[in-house]
Structure formats: structure tokens, C-alpha cells
Design a protein around this motif. Sequence first.
Motif, PDB file in Angstrom:
ATOM      1  N   THR A 322     -11.967  -0.409  24.958  1.00 43.36           N
ATOM      2  CA  THR A 322     -10.444   0.088  25.201  1.00 43.36           C
ATOM      3  C   THR A 322      -9.629  -0.258  24.079  1.00 43.36           C
ATOM      4  OG1 THR A 322      -8.714  -0.449  26.689  1.00 43.36           O
ATOM      5  CG2 THR A 322     -10.023  -2.265  26.296  1.00 43.36           C
ATOM      6  N   GLU A 327     -10.743   3.574  22.433  1.00 39.79           N
ATOM      7  CA  GLU A 327     -10.435   4.662  23.215  1.00 39.79           C
ATOM      8  C   GLU A 327     -10.508   6.002  22.514  1.00 39.79           C
ATOM      9  OE1 GLU A 327      -6.474   3.928  24.931  1.00 39.79           O
ATOM     10  OE2 GLU A 327      -6.857   1.882  25.312  1.00 39.79           O
ATOM     11  N   THR A 373      -6.213   0.781  28.046  1.00 41.95           N
ATOM     12  CA  THR A 373      -5.527  -0.340  28.610  1.00 41.95           C
ATOM     13  C   THR A 373      -4.134  -0.103  28.597  1.00 41.95           C
ATOM     14  OG1 THR A 373      -5.285  -2.932  28.071  1.00 41.95           O
ATOM     15  CG2 THR A 373      -5.069  -1.514  26.356  1.00 41.95           C
TER      16      THR A 373
END
Length: 389
Positions: A322, A327, A373
Motif C-alpha cells: 500500500t 500502490e 490505503t
Amino acid sequence: MSDAVLVLNAGSSSIKFALFSAEGPADTQALVSGLVERIGAGAMYRFGHDPVAPVPGGHGDSHANAMHWLVAALMQRFDGIDIVAGGHRVVHGGADFAAPVIVTPQVHAKLAALAPLAPAHQPHNLAGVDALAAALPEVPQVACFDTAFHRSQPRLAQLFAIPRALTEGGVLRYGFHGLSYEYIASVLPHYMGARAQGRIIAAHLGHGASMCAFENGASVATSMGFTALDGLMMGRRCGEIDPGVLLHLMRDRGMSVAEVDDLLSNRSGLLGVSGLSHDMRDLLASPAPEAEEAVALFCYRAARMVGSLAAALGGIDALVFTAGIGEHAPRVRARIMEGCRWLGLEPDTTANLAGGPLLSADGSVVAAYTIPTDEERMIARHTTATLGL
């Protein structure tokens, strides 16, 4: 006029922000969100899906100036919204704060006293509190702590091997990025079902980077310690380092405490190893061998940390990537997953390039995911709950 909660999330080089309705669940879609990034180095901002633009008038030269500009810009742009509360990410809660708290002058003073333990973050977090207080002095504000999620860790995971008197005086492994990990833990059942209560390692990889091992949705161990300098290699921070190096720098090379602090906090990590940039995007695009070595070291250190946290858990069921690098950098994810094959993780190359969310192949013993997140949503949840909105 609709009521809203303003969330300000200041990082070491950026400010994320969001407005959430205060008239419904905090889990509803943000009314608007955005980002100010590269503060102090050609700051840029974005409101919602608007194009990225330079922060005007030199207001992006510091976090404090960027905060004051941002609050004023939000109030002007969204004049149909009444901000009734402010929620803030505060990196260090120390020994006194294990849950969100309303910011009073006394609380503000205690948090400011913790700034030496998080110098790249705590002053910026409090700059957001000050900017909102200057613009809207009657609006209550809530501090939400990155350290709070890790207070569930067993005592042994929080101890350093130092004299007991120092431990009792608050020198402990606090851990950070807790708001991010708390959010990931809350949404994992959507991705994994009942397996979300298993042995999970989450890798929050951004300009600041850490990992957290959790089981049954609670933190068991994490890579960061007393300060946010420990653990993984980061954009400008060194991560774990032999303390003998620090003694050598001060004793044998004549460096002062301030010079060593600056070296470890601002001139190390990706920037120090590459000599080029602290931004992973720049390094991945660079043909320079120094850039490649910095990326390789980042991935190597991350894979090693997975092994350490897997030992703390007694095994691993899933690895979750994350934050900005986690990401958006498939090449970094791929290299870290390759380093975790020994645990039974079989990457799916096509899925990884596509961004997942499932990154592992069918039959992989260890699952891998990329999950965005949302610290701002977590802060909004805590703010509304703390104020009873």
C-alpha cells in the motif's frame, strides 16, 4: 450550507487533504480530496480530478505556508461547506496518547514536545492544527495518532535491550503508519474474507516506509521503533543502521548531533544511495547505475523485513502493498515478491503489471495484494467518533 469535517494529513514532503460530510457516516465518499506534494522543491497541488498545478505565490516553500494557503483556498473554493471539525494525522503520540484526542492547548504543548522524536513530521502535523485554528478558531480539532494502532503489540515487541529505567521512562518501540495499517485491517475482509484474520504483513511503501505484522486485525510487530528513522530504507531516511556508525561519525569524524540527525533524516535513503533523487519515480525512470542500486537496495531491505516479520508471526498468509510506491510501482512490488518466494509466494506477473488487487498466482501458498490505503477516511472516522458527530 452543509457541514463537513476537514482532514489534514501532513507527510514529510506532502499534505493530503479531504472534506467529509459531517451529516452522515464518515465512510461516505469524500466531498473533495486532494494533495499538495513536493513541498520545498517546486510544490504542486491538485483538487479532486483537476489538473495538477503549481502552488502559487511561493506558498509551497514550507509545510506551514502550504497549510495556511490550503485552508484559505479550501474555504474560498467550497464556500457552500461549513467546516465543523478538523481531524489531523499526528505521527507521534508518545506514552501519553494511545487513542484520538481533542486538541487543547495542553495537548498541543505535549505533542510539540514530542517533535524531536519525529522531526520530519510532528511540526508539519501541528502546522495543520495551527493553520486551521487561525482560520476557524471555534472549530474543534482532533489528533489521530500513527502510534496508537501499535499499542496492541505484546510487551516484548515494544522493548529495546536497554536499561530498564530508560524503558520505564518511555524509550520503547512505538511504531508508525498506524492509521494506514488500521485502515488496511478494516478493509481486508472485503478482499480475503475470513482469511483476513490470519497472519498478514502490510508494507506501507512511500516516501516514508514501514511494514507491520498483524493477526486478528491487531498489530503484532512493526519495522519502525522509537522514531520514524528505524526499519526500512526510505526516501531520505536511512532506516535501520548499526548504532556504532553513529558513534563513529561523532567520535572519529567530528560530526555534531545536529549534523548526524540531518544526515540520517534528510540526506540518506534513496537520495543518499543514488545521489540523484529521493523520489522512486525519478529513480525508476533513470538509466544511472546509482539509481538502479538505490532501487535494488530498497527492495532487498524490504524483502529481508518480510522475513523478520514472518518470524514474529510464526508464518505468513498474505503480503499487502500500500501507499504511493506500494500502490503504483509494479517493478518494486515484483522485486520484493521475488525475494519472498521462499515463503511460498508465487507472483502473477500479468496481475502485478495490471495493478491487482490480487498479485499472486493461483495456488500460491502466500497471497499478495495491492490495496489503496485511506488514512484520511480513518482520521474522519476517529474525528466524528471522538466529537460525537
